[in-house]
Design a protein around this motif. Structure first.
Motif, PDB file in Angstrom:
ATOM      1  N   ASP A 180      17.196 -45.189  82.504  1.00  0.00           N
ATOM      2  CA  ASP A 180      16.426 -46.381  81.742  1.00  0.00           C
ATOM      3  C   ASP A 180      15.146 -46.520  82.000  1.00  0.00           C
ATOM      4  N   ARG A 181      14.594 -46.017  83.361  1.00  0.00           N
ATOM      5  CA  ARG A 181      13.368 -45.739  83.594  1.00  0.00           C
ATOM      6  C   ARG A 181      12.606 -45.000  82.837  1.00  0.00           C
ATOM      7  N   TRP A 182      12.991 -43.791  82.505  1.00  0.00           N
ATOM      8  CA  TRP A 182      12.364 -42.638  81.912  1.00  0.00           C
ATOM      9  C   TRP A 182      12.897 -42.571  80.221  1.00  0.00           C
ATOM     10  N   ARG A 183      13.739 -43.402  80.137  1.00  0.00           N
ATOM     11  CA  ARG A 183      14.093 -43.632  78.529  1.00  0.00           C
ATOM     12  C   ARG A 183      14.691 -42.232  78.183  1.00  0.00           C
ATOM     13  N   VAL A 184      15.532 -41.788  78.867  1.00  0.00           N
ATOM     14  CA  VAL A 184      16.215 -40.463  78.628  1.00  0.00           C
ATOM     15  C   VAL A 184      17.168 -40.582  77.184  1.00  0.00           C
ATOM     16  N   PRO A 185      17.003 -39.431  76.421  1.00  0.00           N
ATOM     17  CA  PRO A 185      17.921 -39.539  75.359  1.00  0.00           C
ATOM     18  C   PRO A 185      19.140 -39.702  75.634  1.00  0.00           C
ATOM     19  N   ASN A 186      20.217 -40.211  74.695  1.00  0.00           N
ATOM     20  CA  ASN A 186      21.573 -40.676  75.009  1.00  0.00           C
ATOM     21  C   ASN A 186      22.545 -39.442  75.276  1.00  0.00           C
ATOM     22  N   ASP A 187      22.129 -38.091  74.806  1.00  0.00           N
ATOM     23  CA  ASP A 187      23.075 -36.891  74.933  1.00  0.00           C
ATOM     24  C   ASP A 187      22.781 -36.483  76.410  1.00  0.00           C
ATOM     25  N   SER A 188      21.697 -36.354  76.915  1.00  0.00           N
ATOM     26  CA  SER A 188      21.429 -36.066  78.255  1.00  0.00           C
ATOM     27  C   SER A 188      22.078 -37.248  79.343  1.00  0.00           C
ATOM     28  N   LYS A 189      21.595 -38.653  78.917  1.00  0.00           N
ATOM     29  CA  LYS A 189      22.383 -39.563  79.862  1.00  0.00           C
ATOM     30  C   LYS A 189      23.877 -39.575  79.844  1.00  0.00           C
ATOM     31  N   GLU A 190      24.559 -39.504  78.873  1.00  0.00           N
ATOM     32  CA  GLU A 190      26.156 -39.497  78.792  1.00  0.00           C
ATOM     33  C   GLU A 190      26.607 -38.325  79.561  1.00  0.00           C
ATOM     34  N   LEU A 191      26.142 -36.958  79.264  1.00  0.00           N
ATOM     35  CA  LEU A 191      26.486 -35.960  79.626  1.00  0.00           C
ATOM     36  C   LEU A 191      26.345 -36.116  81.480  1.00  0.00           C
ATOM     37  N   ALA A 192      25.123 -36.588  81.954  1.00  0.00           N
ATOM     38  CA  ALA A 192      25.024 -36.604  83.207  1.00  0.00           C
ATOM     39  C   ALA A 192      25.850 -37.753  83.902  1.00  0.00           C
ATOM     40  N   ASP A 193      26.206 -38.717  83.091  1.00  0.00           N
ATOM     41  CA  ASP A 193      27.307 -39.622  83.732  1.00  0.00           C
ATOM     42  C   ASP A 193      28.808 -39.233  83.723  1.00  0.00           C
ATOM     43  N   VAL A 194      29.150 -38.237  82.806  1.00  0.00           N
ATOM     44  CA  VAL A 194      30.432 -37.783  83.121  1.00  0.00           C
ATOM     45  C   VAL A 194      30.299 -36.763  84.297  1.00  0.00           C
ATOM     46  N   VAL A 195      29.280 -36.047  84.283  1.00  0.00           N
ATOM     47  CA  VAL A 195      29.162 -34.849  85.333  1.00  0.00           C
ATOM     48  C   VAL A 195      29.205 -35.938  86.828  1.00  0.00           C
ATOM     49  N   ALA A 196      28.436 -36.584  86.954  1.00  0.00           N
ATOM     50  CA  ALA A 196      28.229 -37.221  88.245  1.00  0.00           C
ATOM     51  C   ALA A 196      29.480 -37.784  88.665  1.00  0.00           C
ATOM     52  N   ARG A 197      30.467 -38.610  87.562  1.00  0.00           N
ATOM     53  CA  ARG A 197      31.612 -39.260  88.075  1.00  0.00           C
ATOM     54  C   ARG A 197      32.572 -38.095  88.425  1.00  0.00           C
ATOM     55  N   GLU A 198      32.763 -37.191  87.367  1.00  0.00           N
ATOM     56  CA  GLU A 198      34.017 -36.409  87.523  1.00  0.00           C
ATOM     57  C   GLU A 198      33.585 -34.919  88.377  1.00  0.00           C
ATOM     58  N   HIS A 199      32.412 -34.736  88.745  1.00  0.00           N
ATOM     59  CA  HIS A 199      32.373 -33.235  89.378  1.00  0.00           C
ATOM     60  C   HIS A 199      33.412 -32.664  90.387  1.00  0.00           C
ATOM     61  N   GLY A 200      33.638 -33.706  91.114  1.00  0.00           N
ATOM     62  CA  GLY A 200      34.578 -33.471  92.352  1.00  0.00           C
ATOM     63  C   GLY A 200      35.995 -33.000  91.903  1.00  0.00           C
ATOM     64  N   ASN A 201      36.564 -34.225  90.938  1.00  0.00           N
ATOM     65  CA  ASN A 201      37.935 -34.001  90.117  1.00  0.00           C
ATOM     66  C   ASN A 201      38.036 -32.408  89.521  1.00  0.00           C
ATOM     67  N   ILE A 202      36.828 -32.287  88.920  1.00  0.00           N
ATOM     68  CA  ILE A 202      36.514 -30.845  88.092  1.00  0.00           C
ATOM     69  C   ILE A 202      36.834 -29.656  88.863  1.00  0.00           C
ATOM     70  N   HIS A 203      36.083 -29.828  90.096  1.00  0.00           N
ATOM     71  CA  HIS A 203      36.156 -28.703  91.381  1.00  0.00           C
ATOM     72  C   HIS A 203      37.669 -28.508  91.651  1.00  0.00           C
ATOM     73  N   ARG A 204      38.235 -29.796  91.718  1.00  0.00           N
ATOM     74  CA  ARG A 204      39.529 -29.930  92.435  1.00  0.00           C
ATOM     75  C   ARG A 204      40.682 -29.637  91.505  1.00  0.00           C
ATOM     76  N   SER A 205      40.342 -29.262  90.113  1.00  0.00           N
ATOM     77  CA  SER A 205      41.351 -29.398  89.156  1.00  0.00           C
ATOM     78  C   SER A 205      42.393 -28.441  89.209  1.00  0.00           C
TER      79      SER A 205
END
Length: 413
Positions: A288-313
């Motif tokens: 929000d602060r940097w007005r990051v484009p949606n494609d970068s914002k949405e991917l970052a959200d997925v990775v932040a939330r799920e990277h632990g589960n992906i590592h343990r998959s």
């Protein structure tokens, strides 16, 4: 009227690097002279013109005088009597303050009043004059150049000047568009960690990206992270992303994925329970602060939330893998999920001693997604409807078919 090639085009030719864009400065001309020759004016804040044939930018030689805070706080002066040396004096670094004649082939002498060639040879990033302190964007630019020119060092006096600018509050006046522009370009350089390490060294990272700055000094469990320090890990992940030549969206996700570790309560360290959700919340504020484009914002959200589960998959059965795919919206957005897997590989290999370790989770989950996508859902739904099922029950039948396909794929992998 005289025309000179300036800036990065001259620098990169002297370094024998590819030249992508050429900047031109015009000495001894007025805006009327330029339009009379067919140039099109495009500059909003100072006279810049497009060449009638090449459409490259030609700027009238100018001087700048500080009139306020931030990068817009300038009074610009252009006139036919502004000299080339005066124009070069307002540039950021000596290596960018070299000019060459319009027809320069690389063999002729260049105009180098601020000894940029010597700094190119010495591999030094050095400010041209004290006017450097007038534009806070230059702090970001120097950091970006440090990420690009990995064998260059920053002159001690330039680093000191950057610190003084931060202390004076100049970095507080950086506008979001320019911050994202410079950070995103720096992320795509050869060694992006150098950009953030330099910003941290001069104090600007605390202002521009405190979410990252607070990671240094925060420990992680050594059995998983031999580098221990969360800030060091973040830099290793970014450099792994550069090594694997992943796109900007993936690199931004790598930058943000562990922000939550900076807010882990001290009494539970070095464990970081729930840092994924905290990371997702923190990165949204950055976007929000940097007005990051949606494609970068949405991917970052997925990775932040799920990277632990992906590592343990590797520990997950077919039903759990399918739930992971659904949480990532992988069936609707398979290309984005492929990028999430790339970011997770960068995270796993961005650890001391793990740089060349295989990351089988990526191929395993990609195979599972491919299997789920290959299920022809229409006949499954039709058969369920013929059995009298409705609504959610039909959706459950489709999910069961996908789970069976995922199970087969997991066995094969």
């Amino acid at each position: 009227m005289k025309i000179y090639m300036v800036g990065g085009a001259v620098r990169d030719r002297l370094l024998q690097r590819p030249v992508h864009d050429t900047d031109w400065v015009v000495v001894g001309a007025t805006p009327e002279d330029m339009t009379a020759r067919g140039f099109t004016p495009v500059g909003r804040d100072f006279p810049v013109f497009l060449h009638p044939e090449t459409h490259e930018e030609y700027a009238l030689a100018r001087t700048e005088r500080k009139s306020g805070m931030g990068y817009r706080g300038f009074v610009v002066h252009t006139a036919p009597d502004v000299t080339l040396e005066e124009d070069l004096a307002r540039r950021d670094l000596t290596i960018n303050a070299i000019a060459a004649p319009a027809g320069w082939t690389g063999a002729e002498d260049v105009f180098d009043p601020y000894h940029g060639q010597a700094d190119l040879q010495a591999r030094v990033l050095r400010h041209v004059t004290e006017a450097f302190r007038e534009d806070p964007v230059r702090i970001l630019r120097v950091a970006r150049f440090a990420a690009r020119f990995t064998d260059f060092t920053v002159a001690p006096e330039t680093l000191q000047l950057m610190r003084e600018m931060v202390d004076a509050g100049e970095a507080d006046h950086l506008v979001p568009e320019r911050v994202w522009q410079e950070i995103s370009r720096g992320l795509m350089e050869e060694k992006p960690s150098r950009m953030f390490e330099l910003l941290r060294a001069c104090g600007a990272l605390l202002v521009v990206l405190p979410e990252l700055n607070r990671l240094w000094g925060v420990p992680q469990r050594a059995e998983y992270h031999p580098e221990v320090d969360s800030g060091v890990h973040a830099m290793l992940v970014l450099d792994m992303a550069a090594q694997l030549r992943v796109p900007l969206t993936v690199r931004f996700a790598c930058l943000c994925h562990d922000f939550g570790k900076g807010t882990t309560p001290a009494d539970v360290l070095p464990r970081h329970i729930g840092h994924e959700q905290r990371s997702a919340k923190l990165l949204q504020a950055v976007c929000d602060r940097w007005r990051v484009p949606n494609d970068s914002k949405e991917l970052a959200d997925v990775v932040a939330r799920e990277h632990g589960n992906i590592h343990r998959s590797g520990e997950l059965n077919a039903a759990a893998v399918l739930r992971l795919l659904e949480r990532c919206d992988a069936i609707r957005k398979p290309a984005r999920f492929a990028e999430a897997l790339l970011a997770c590989e960068c995270d796993a290999r961005g650890r001391t001693g793990f740089e060349n370790t295989a990351y089988p989770q990526r191929q395993r989950l990609q195979s599972a997604l491919d299997a789920a996508l290959a299920v022809d859902t229409a006949p499954v739904a039709q058969a369920a409807a013929q059995r009298g099922l409705k609504g959610k029950a039909i959706g459950d039948a489709v999910a069961q078919a996908r789970e069976q396909a995922v199970a087969v794929a997991l066995q094969a992998s």
